[in-house]
Design a protein around this motif. Structure first.
Motif, PDB file in Angstrom:
ATOM      1  N   TRP A 154       0.624  -1.283   0.584  1.00  0.00           N
ATOM      2  CA  TRP A 154      -0.135  -0.032   0.087  1.00  0.00           C
ATOM      3  C   TRP A 154       1.057   1.594   0.002  1.00  0.00           C
ATOM      4  CZ3 TRP A 154      -4.402  -0.875  -1.114  1.00  0.00           C
ATOM      5  CH2 TRP A 154      -5.469  -1.824  -0.884  1.00  0.00           C
ATOM      6  N   GLY A 155      -0.030   2.237  -0.981  1.00  0.00           N
ATOM      7  CA  GLY A 155       0.904   3.562  -0.509  1.00  0.00           C
ATOM      8  C   GLY A 155       1.123   4.104   0.478  1.00  0.00           C
ATOM      9  N   ASP A 156       1.847   5.103   1.410  1.00  0.00           N
ATOM     10  CA  ASP A 156       1.621   5.499   2.253  1.00  0.00           C
ATOM     11  C   ASP A 156       0.593   7.445   1.991  1.00  0.00           C
ATOM     12  OD1 ASP A 156       3.008   3.670   3.697  1.00  0.00           O
ATOM     13  OD2 ASP A 156       4.983   4.852   2.915  1.00  0.00           O
ATOM     14  N   GLY A 157       0.107   7.547   1.760  1.00  0.00           N
ATOM     15  CA  GLY A 157      -0.731   8.794   1.495  1.00  0.00           C
ATOM     16  C   GLY A 157      -2.051   8.501   1.631  1.00  0.00           C
ATOM     17  N   LEU A 158      -2.567   9.598   0.790  1.00  0.00           N
ATOM     18  CA  LEU A 158      -3.935   9.335   0.831  1.00  0.00           C
ATOM     19  C   LEU A 158      -4.920   8.798   0.144  1.00  0.00           C
ATOM     20  CD1 LEU A 158      -5.139  12.981   0.983  1.00  0.00           C
ATOM     21  CD2 LEU A 158      -4.656  11.930   2.953  1.00  0.00           C
ATOM     22  N   GLY A 159      -6.017   7.608   0.064  1.00  0.00           N
ATOM     23  CA  GLY A 159      -6.510   6.797  -0.653  1.00  0.00           C
ATOM     24  C   GLY A 159      -7.241   5.692   0.188  1.00  0.00           C
ATOM     25  N   LEU A 160      -8.271   4.823  -0.322  1.00  0.00           N
ATOM     26  CA  LEU A 160      -8.750   3.713   0.526  1.00  0.00           C
ATOM     27  C   LEU A 160      -7.208   2.729   0.429  1.00  0.00           C
ATOM     28  CD1 LEU A 160     -11.348   2.961   1.637  1.00  0.00           C
ATOM     29  CD2 LEU A 160     -11.934   2.271  -0.829  1.00  0.00           C
ATOM     30  N   LYS A 161      -7.554   1.785   1.536  1.00  0.00           N
ATOM     31  CA  LYS A 161      -6.828   0.378   1.242  1.00  0.00           C
ATOM     32  C   LYS A 161      -7.470  -0.725   1.119  1.00  0.00           C
ATOM     33  CE  LYS A 161      -2.934   2.641   3.470  1.00  0.00           C
ATOM     34  NZ  LYS A 161      -1.821   3.088   4.812  1.00  0.00           N
ATOM     35  N   ASN A 162      -8.474  -0.617   0.312  1.00  0.00           N
ATOM     36  CA  ASN A 162      -9.351  -1.678   0.698  1.00  0.00           C
ATOM     37  C   ASN A 162      -9.578  -1.668  -1.253  1.00  0.00           C
ATOM     38  OD1 ASN A 162     -11.541  -3.951   0.976  1.00  0.00           O
ATOM     39  ND2 ASN A 162     -11.269  -2.727   2.731  1.00  0.00           N
ATOM     40  N   HIS A 163     -10.470  -2.751  -1.186  1.00  0.00           N
ATOM     41  CA  HIS A 163     -11.610  -2.711  -2.923  1.00  0.00           C
ATOM     42  C   HIS A 163     -12.042  -1.699  -3.478  1.00  0.00           C
ATOM     43  CE1 HIS A 163     -11.004  -7.222  -2.490  1.00  0.00           C
ATOM     44  NE2 HIS A 163     -11.986  -6.866  -1.624  1.00  0.00           N
ATOM     45  N   PRO A 164     -11.357  -1.294  -4.870  1.00  0.00           N
ATOM     46  CA  PRO A 164     -11.522   0.286  -5.448  1.00  0.00           C
ATOM     47  C   PRO A 164     -12.870   0.044  -5.189  1.00  0.00           C
ATOM     48  CG  PRO A 164     -11.202  -1.248  -7.125  1.00  0.00           C
ATOM     49  CD  PRO A 164     -11.069  -2.232  -5.907  1.00  0.00           C
ATOM     50  N   VAL A 165     -13.134   1.918  -5.522  1.00  0.00           N
ATOM     51  CA  VAL A 165     -14.966   2.292  -5.087  1.00  0.00           C
ATOM     52  C   VAL A 165     -14.442   3.304  -6.477  1.00  0.00           C
ATOM     53  CG1 VAL A 165     -15.443   1.792  -2.744  1.00  0.00           C
ATOM     54  CG2 VAL A 165     -13.739   4.511  -3.626  1.00  0.00           C
ATOM     55  N   ALA A 166     -15.603   4.057  -6.650  1.00  0.00           N
ATOM     56  CA  ALA A 166     -15.644   4.832  -8.278  1.00  0.00           C
ATOM     57  C   ALA A 166     -15.093   6.494  -7.134  1.00  0.00           C
ATOM     58  CB  ALA A 166     -17.072   5.380  -8.577  1.00  0.00           C
ATOM     59  N   PHE A 167     -14.399   7.266  -9.118  1.00  0.00           N
ATOM     60  CA  PHE A 167     -13.743   8.112  -8.337  1.00  0.00           C
ATOM     61  C   PHE A 167     -14.662   9.070  -7.496  1.00  0.00           C
ATOM     62  CE2 PHE A 167     -12.305  12.561  -9.653  1.00  0.00           C
ATOM     63  CZ  PHE A 167     -10.668  12.443  -9.535  1.00  0.00           C
ATOM     64  N   SER A 168     -16.583   9.018  -8.002  1.00  0.00           N
ATOM     65  CA  SER A 168     -16.882  10.668  -7.623  1.00  0.00           C
ATOM     66  C   SER A 168     -16.992  10.219  -5.860  1.00  0.00           C
ATOM     67  CB  SER A 168     -18.146   9.720  -7.944  1.00  0.00           C
ATOM     68  OG  SER A 168     -18.967   8.715  -7.643  1.00  0.00           O
ATOM     69  N   ASP A 176      -6.658   6.398   5.001  1.00  0.00           N
ATOM     70  CA  ASP A 176      -7.506   5.447   5.514  1.00  0.00           C
ATOM     71  C   ASP A 176      -6.158   4.649   6.356  1.00  0.00           C
ATOM     72  OD1 ASP A 176      -8.450   2.737   5.812  1.00  0.00           O
ATOM     73  OD2 ASP A 176      -8.691   1.806   3.637  1.00  0.00           O
ATOM     74  N   ARG A 177      -6.313   4.538   7.714  1.00  0.00           N
ATOM     75  CA  ARG A 177      -6.225   3.534   9.029  1.00  0.00           C
ATOM     76  C   ARG A 177      -6.576   2.428   9.397  1.00  0.00           C
ATOM     77  NH1 ARG A 177      -2.637   8.070   9.815  1.00  0.00           N
ATOM     78  NH2 ARG A 177      -3.354  10.560  10.054  1.00  0.00           N
ATOM     79  N   ASN A 178      -7.366   1.781   8.599  1.00  0.00           N
ATOM     80  CA  ASN A 178      -7.555   0.714   8.431  1.00  0.00           C
ATOM     81  C   ASN A 178      -8.006  -0.321   7.490  1.00  0.00           C
ATOM     82  OD1 ASN A 178      -8.871  -1.806  10.390  1.00  0.00           O
ATOM     83  ND2 ASN A 178     -11.110  -0.613   9.779  1.00  0.00           N
ATOM     84  N   PRO A 179      -6.408  -0.543   6.795  1.00  0.00           N
ATOM     85  CA  PRO A 179      -6.896  -0.973   5.941  1.00  0.00           C
ATOM     86  C   PRO A 179      -7.323  -2.798   5.922  1.00  0.00           C
ATOM     87  CG  PRO A 179      -4.283  -1.333   6.378  1.00  0.00           C
ATOM     88  CD  PRO A 179      -5.137  -0.649   7.514  1.00  0.00           C
ATOM     89  N   ALA A 180      -7.812  -2.932   4.184  1.00  0.00           N
ATOM     90  CA  ALA A 180      -8.191  -4.876   4.029  1.00  0.00           C
ATOM     91  C   ALA A 180      -7.322  -5.737   4.664  1.00  0.00           C
ATOM     92  CB  ALA A 180      -8.885  -4.919   2.977  1.00  0.00           C
ATOM     93  N   ALA A 181      -8.112  -6.942   5.529  1.00  0.00           N
ATOM     94  CA  ALA A 181      -7.118  -7.477   6.040  1.00  0.00           C
ATOM     95  C   ALA A 181      -7.204  -8.646   4.922  1.00  0.00           C
ATOM     96  CB  ALA A 181      -8.344  -8.652   6.810  1.00  0.00           C
ATOM     97  N   PRO A 182      -5.875  -9.219   5.231  1.00  0.00           N
ATOM     98  CA  PRO A 182      -5.717  -9.364   3.454  1.00  0.00           C
ATOM     99  C   PRO A 182      -5.937 -10.971   3.708  1.00  0.00           C
ATOM    100  CG  PRO A 182      -3.453  -9.257   5.496  1.00  0.00           C
ATOM    101  CD  PRO A 182      -4.827  -8.771   6.442  1.00  0.00           C
ATOM    102  N   PRO A 183      -5.974 -11.149   2.294  1.00  0.00           N
ATOM    103  CA  PRO A 183      -7.089 -12.098   2.357  1.00  0.00           C
ATOM    104  C   PRO A 183      -6.096 -13.892   2.649  1.00  0.00           C
ATOM    105  CG  PRO A 183      -5.991 -11.814   0.400  1.00  0.00           C
ATOM    106  CD  PRO A 183      -5.528 -10.826   1.594  1.00  0.00           C
ATOM    107  N   VAL A 184      -7.264 -14.952   2.959  1.00  0.00           N
ATOM    108  CA  VAL A 184      -6.580 -15.913   3.107  1.00  0.00           C
ATOM    109  C   VAL A 184      -6.410 -17.059   1.808  1.00  0.00           C
ATOM    110  CG1 VAL A 184      -6.611 -17.757   4.802  1.00  0.00           C
ATOM    111  CG2 VAL A 184      -7.640 -15.612   5.729  1.00  0.00           C
TER     112      VAL A 184
END
Length: 281
Positions: A154-168, A176-184
């Motif tokens: 993950w990058g260190d800057g602004l942005g969602l650390k999860n599945h992508p959402v629309a630009f709008s 985002d300080r709560n990234p998605a849990a890595p998949p099993v």
């Protein structure tokens, strides 16, 4: 061998063993890290392509938002942090990318959540990137493909650390300080099952080893007791003065006992003779 030489030898051996242990540990660590890839996020989306070099051609919207020049391997995301790293897979072909720009814009509202660079898109679809038109030729007119994406950093800057959402939705503007849990993954599940089996075996082994085994006692045979047994003469140890003295004392004691017996026997005989004389009188 002197004490000083012995201590030096021991110190040298210990130092050599420590060096070998450190070397083997470092090698094992290097082997473990080599080729290791941690998957942070995995999913599927529709991907398009772009090439923003600031020339204004083919819908060019300006230089990439990350400040890095347009290049092969750069991707645009509507929500992931800039400089996020990963790769895509399309029909068995794998291509690495890093997020260096924002986009696609309106298409992201329709499920197109990733913009690959034109050269990477051409490689995946079997086409050729045209640097004059900034378009991909010879791939049957493909402009969108279904890909599998994998995020490895993950990058260190602004942005969602999860599945992508629309630009709008504006997720690219928030931290985002709560990234998605890595998949099993399937391999992890197999490893977990193997660990569980090993743990159960270990517990079963310990419980089995705690069972006390019955103690087998063998009957003790008693030696027959000799009521009359001649005393054995002690033998002095060879060359021992104390043993010789003990033997001498034992012999003297034996002689005294024998003499006492003789005296008692003699007394009995004399007593009988006196009684006979008295009776005769």
């Amino acid at each position: 061998m002197s004490v000083r030489f012995s201590m030096r030898s021991i110190a040298a051996i210990v130092a050599a063993a420590g060096t070998l242990a450190l070397g083997s540990g470092a090698a094992a660590h290097a082997d473990t890290d080599k080729g290791t890839e941690k998957i942070l996020l995995k999913g599927e989306t529709t991907a398009s392509y772009f090439w923003d070099d600031g020339s204004g051609r083919a819908g060019d919207t300006g230089l990439p938002a990350s400040g890095k020049p347009m290049q092969k391997g750069m991707a645009a995301s509507p929500s992931w942090p800039l400089l996020t790293e990963g790769y895509v897979v399309y029909k068995g072909k794998k291509a690495p990318f890093f997020v260096g720009d924002r986009g696609p814009g309106v298409p992201s509202s329709k499920g197109i959540m990733l913009d690959l660079d034109g050269k990477t898109f051409a490689d995946l679809t079997g086409g050729t990137f045209n640097p004059r038109t900034l378009m991909v030729d010879g791939n049957g007119g493909k402009g969108h493909i279904e890909v599998e994406y994998v995020i490895t950093k993950w990058g260190d800057g602004l942005g969602l650390k999860n599945h992508p959402v629309a630009f709008s939705e504006g997720a690219y503007k928030r931290m985002d300080r709560n990234p998605a849990a890595p998949p099993v993954l399937a391999g992890d599940k197999a490893d977990d099952k193997a660990d569980d089996k090993d743990e159960k075996k270990a517990v079963a082994g310990q419980s089995g080893s705690n069972k006390a085994e019955p103690v087998k006692t063998s009957p003790v045979k008693a030696d027959p007791v000799n009521l009359v047994k001649a005393p054995a003469e002690p033998q002095p140890a060879a060359g021992g003065a104390e043993a010789a003295a003990a033997t001498e004392r034992s012999n003297v004691a034996g002689a005294a006992v024998a003499g006492g017996v003789i005296l008692v026997g003699g007394g009995l005989v004399l007593g009988r003779e006196r009684i006979r004389k008295l009776v005769r009188r």
